[in-house]
Design an enzyme around this catalytic site. Structure first.
Site, mmCIF file in Angstrom:
data_model
loop_
_atom_site.group_PDB
_atom_site.id
_atom_site.type_symbol
_atom_site.label_atom_id
_atom_site.label_comp_id
_atom_site.label_asym_id
_atom_site.label_seq_id
_atom_site.Cartn_x
_atom_site.Cartn_y
_atom_site.Cartn_z
ATOM 1 N N GLY A 248 0.792 -1.229 0.000
ATOM 2 C CA GLY A 248 0.000 0.000 0.000
ATOM 3 C C GLY A 248 0.823 1.277 0.000
ATOM 4 O O GLY A 248 0.285 2.362 -0.112
ATOM 5 N N HIS A 249 2.130 1.162 0.117
ATOM 6 C CA HIS A 249 2.977 2.373 0.234
ATOM 7 C C HIS A 249 4.139 2.303 -0.733
ATOM 8 O O HIS A 249 5.240 1.963 -0.329
ATOM 9 C CB HIS A 249 3.502 2.490 1.660
ATOM 10 C CG HIS A 249 3.974 3.860 2.024
ATOM 11 N ND1 HIS A 249 5.279 4.286 1.854
ATOM 12 C CD2 HIS A 249 3.313 4.913 2.556
ATOM 13 C CE1 HIS A 249 5.393 5.522 2.283
ATOM 14 N NE2 HIS A 249 4.223 5.928 2.724
ATOM 15 N N PHE A 250 4.062 2.609 -1.879
ATOM 16 C CA PHE A 250 2.923 2.970 -2.713
ATOM 17 C C PHE A 250 2.913 2.004 -3.884
ATOM 18 O O PHE A 250 3.989 1.728 -4.420
ATOM 19 C CB PHE A 250 3.071 4.405 -3.250
ATOM 20 C CG PHE A 250 3.143 5.446 -2.165
ATOM 21 C CD1 PHE A 250 1.986 5.872 -1.529
ATOM 22 C CD2 PHE A 250 4.349 5.982 -1.762
ATOM 23 C CE1 PHE A 250 2.043 6.851 -0.550
ATOM 24 C CE2 PHE A 250 4.411 6.950 -0.771
ATOM 25 C CZ PHE A 250 3.257 7.386 -0.160
#
Length: 147
Positions: A48-50
């Site tokens: 999720g990052h990124f």
């Protein structure tokens, strides 16, 4: 040859997967430690990052530095079995992003220590280039009891 390997690190500090970021300790003396964090694409945070641009979060760089400091502090005579807590973070600067494949060298140096409270300068480096730095205030106290 590491001063402490991953298993020995886990015997000193209470952090566990997925929040244990020290792979081994390179060197340590009375007030300084250098530890290593290998940043790998397999880490959960990168989903999720990124997406498409995996970047190790700055807050986790600071956490990695704090964990290195905890090892140094908790190996001091009289502090075994206690906990080192972050009391403050000052002058934090992020100079370069950290990505999968990077090997972060975590430098933590105690500059002042009185009783149970201290101050330290910390730097994270990749290929000997500073990627982050800060000043920590830390507090050593009894470990919380888990029930």
């Amino acid at each position: 040859m590491p001063v402490f390997n991953a298993q020995e690190v886990a015997e000193i500090i209470p952090n566990r997967y997925p929040i244990l970021f020290i792979d081994y300790v390179d060197s340590m003396d009375e007030n300084k430690i250098v530890a290593t964090k290998n940043v790998t694409i397999n880490e959960q945070i990168f989903s999720g990052h990124f997406p498409g641009n995996p970047t190790f979060p700055g807050v986790l760089i600071l956490e990695s530095l704090a964990q290195a400091g905890s090892i140094l502090i908790l190996k001091k005579p009289g502090f075994e079995g206690k906990m080192a807590y972050i009391g403050g973070i000052d002058k934090a600067k992020f100079r370069k992003k950290v990505i999968p494949g990077d090997v972060m060298k975590l430098h933590f140096e105690i500059t002042k220590f009185r009783g149970k409270v201290g101050i330290a300068h910390a730097e994270a480096r990749v290929e000997d280039k500073k990627v982050a730095e800060c000043e920590f205030t830390f507090i050593v106290d009894e470990a919380a009891v888990q029930e």
